[in-house]
Design a protein around this motif. Structure first.
Motif, PDB file in Angstrom:
ATOM      1  N   CYS A   1       0.646  -1.071   0.096  1.00  0.00           N
ATOM      2  CA  CYS A   1      -0.088  -0.171   0.242  1.00  0.00           C
ATOM      3  C   CYS A   1       0.581   1.502  -0.074  1.00  0.00           C
ATOM      4  N   GLY A   2       1.680   1.384  -0.039  1.00  0.00           N
ATOM      5  CA  GLY A   2       3.018   2.120   0.188  1.00  0.00           C
ATOM      6  C   GLY A   2       2.937   2.760  -1.037  1.00  0.00           C
ATOM      7  N   PRO A   3       3.634   4.128  -1.055  1.00  0.00           N
ATOM      8  CA  PRO A   3       4.399   4.668  -2.149  1.00  0.00           C
ATOM      9  C   PRO A   3       5.139   4.081  -2.701  1.00  0.00           C
ATOM     10  N   ILE A   4       4.917   4.707  -4.364  1.00  0.00           N
ATOM     11  CA  ILE A   4       5.971   4.088  -5.897  1.00  0.00           C
ATOM     12  C   ILE A   4       6.702   4.999  -5.659  1.00  0.00           C
ATOM     13  N   PRO A   5       7.763   4.470  -6.785  1.00  0.00           N
ATOM     14  CA  PRO A   5       8.683   5.703  -7.168  1.00  0.00           C
ATOM     15  C   PRO A   5       8.195   6.847  -7.892  1.00  0.00           C
ATOM     16  N   LEU A   6       8.568   7.705  -8.367  1.00  0.00           N
ATOM     17  CA  LEU A   6       8.225   9.326  -8.549  1.00  0.00           C
ATOM     18  C   LEU A   6       7.990   8.416 -10.105  1.00  0.00           C
ATOM     19  N   HIS A   7       9.317   8.599 -11.457  1.00  0.00           N
ATOM     20  CA  HIS A   7       9.024   7.887 -12.232  1.00  0.00           C
ATOM     21  C   HIS A   7       8.364   6.640 -12.215  1.00  0.00           C
TER      22      HIS A   7
ATOM     23  N   ALA B   1      -2.674  14.896  -9.626  1.00  0.00           N
ATOM     24  CA  ALA B   1      -3.559  13.929  -8.565  1.00  0.00           C
ATOM     25  C   ALA B   1      -3.213  12.870  -8.504  1.00  0.00           C
ATOM     26  N   CYS B   2      -3.384  11.720  -9.083  1.00  0.00           N
ATOM     27  CA  CYS B   2      -2.381  10.418  -9.737  1.00  0.00           C
ATOM     28  C   CYS B   2      -1.281  10.715  -9.313  1.00  0.00           C
ATOM     29  N   VAL B   3      -0.072  10.953  -9.417  1.00  0.00           N
ATOM     30  CA  VAL B   3       1.430  10.883  -8.388  1.00  0.00           C
ATOM     31  C   VAL B   3       1.281  11.117  -7.452  1.00  0.00           C
ATOM     32  N   ILE B   4       0.420  12.454  -7.468  1.00  0.00           N
ATOM     33  CA  ILE B   4       0.029  12.624  -5.568  1.00  0.00           C
ATOM     34  C   ILE B   4      -0.015  10.904  -5.025  1.00  0.00           C
ATOM     35  N   ASN B   5      -0.904  10.802  -5.645  1.00  0.00           N
ATOM     36  CA  ASN B   5      -1.593   9.558  -4.105  1.00  0.00           C
ATOM     37  C   ASN B   5      -0.914   8.832  -4.777  1.00  0.00           C
TER      38      ASN B   5
ATOM     39  N   ALA C   1      -4.162  10.486 -17.456  1.00  0.00           N
ATOM     40  CA  ALA C   1      -3.865  11.626 -18.213  1.00  0.00           C
ATOM     41  C   ALA C   1      -4.381  11.051 -19.615  1.00  0.00           C
ATOM     42  N   ARG C   2      -3.764  10.572 -20.138  1.00  0.00           N
ATOM     43  CA  ARG C   2      -4.303   9.854 -21.983  1.00  0.00           C
ATOM     44  C   ARG C   2      -6.029  10.098 -21.849  1.00  0.00           C
ATOM     45  N   LEU C   3      -6.350   9.282 -21.461  1.00  0.00           N
ATOM     46  CA  LEU C   3      -8.256   8.367 -20.976  1.00  0.00           C
ATOM     47  C   LEU C   3      -8.936   9.792 -20.342  1.00  0.00           C
TER      48      LEU C   3
ATOM     49  N   ALA D   1       4.969   6.557 -10.960  1.00  0.00           N
ATOM     50  CA  ALA D   1       3.860   6.868 -10.692  1.00  0.00           C
ATOM     51  C   ALA D   1       3.543   7.431 -12.619  1.00  0.00           C
ATOM     52  N   GLU D   2       4.618   8.881 -12.929  1.00  0.00           N
ATOM     53  CA  GLU D   2       4.292  10.017 -13.362  1.00  0.00           C
ATOM     54  C   GLU D   2       4.257   8.329 -14.616  1.00  0.00           C
ATOM     55  N   THR D   3       4.860   7.942 -14.842  1.00  0.00           N
ATOM     56  CA  THR D   3       4.550   6.747 -15.811  1.00  0.00           C
ATOM     57  C   THR D   3       3.318   6.268 -16.117  1.00  0.00           C
ATOM     58  N   GLU D   4       2.615   5.423 -15.000  1.00  0.00           N
ATOM     59  CA  GLU D   4       1.273   4.758 -14.421  1.00  0.00           C
ATOM     60  C   GLU D   4       0.129   5.606 -14.974  1.00  0.00           C
ATOM     61  N   CYS D   5       0.933   6.902 -14.683  1.00  0.00           N
ATOM     62  CA  CYS D   5      -0.524   8.350 -14.207  1.00  0.00           C
ATOM     63  C   CYS D   5      -0.411   8.901 -16.240  1.00  0.00           C
TER      64      CYS D   5
END
Length: 96
Positions: A15-21, A74-78, A31-33, A23-27
């Motif tokens: 449940c912990g945070p994932i690396p920033l890079h 919001a996605c990246v921060i989450n 954003a495209r959707l 998160a940006e890739t997943e998010c």
């Protein structure tokens, strides 16, 4: 008992945070959707007959008219607990 503690720790880690890079890739896809629906249509015919398919993905962010940049932020921060390293619209991999 030790096994239960180990399982609980593994669940908390998931449940912990994932690396920033990451998160940006997943998010980026979220954003495209938010910018437009995605889909594909196919049709084929052969000696055995004909067939086709359609696959359309529409996000609630698109339906609600949310700004893709706000969805991305919001996605990246989450996911990472950090702000994106750069705004969505200045990313070279953004084609929105």
């Amino acid at each position: 008992m030790k096994r239960l503690v180990l399982i609980a720790l593994l669940m908390l880690t998931a449940c912990g945070p994932i690396p920033l890079h990451q998160a940006e890739t997943e998010c980026l896809e979220e954003a495209r959707l938010a910018a437009q629906p995605r889909g594909e249509v196919g049709f084929g015919a052969g000696t055995g007959g004909a067939g086709g398919f359609a696959n359309i993905t529409i996000s609630s962010d698109y339906v609600l008219g949310r700004d893709p940049a706000a969805v991305f932020d919001a996605c990246v921060i989450n996911k990472s607990g950090q702000r994106p390293s750069q705004p969505l619209y200045s990313r070279s991999d953004w084609k929105g």
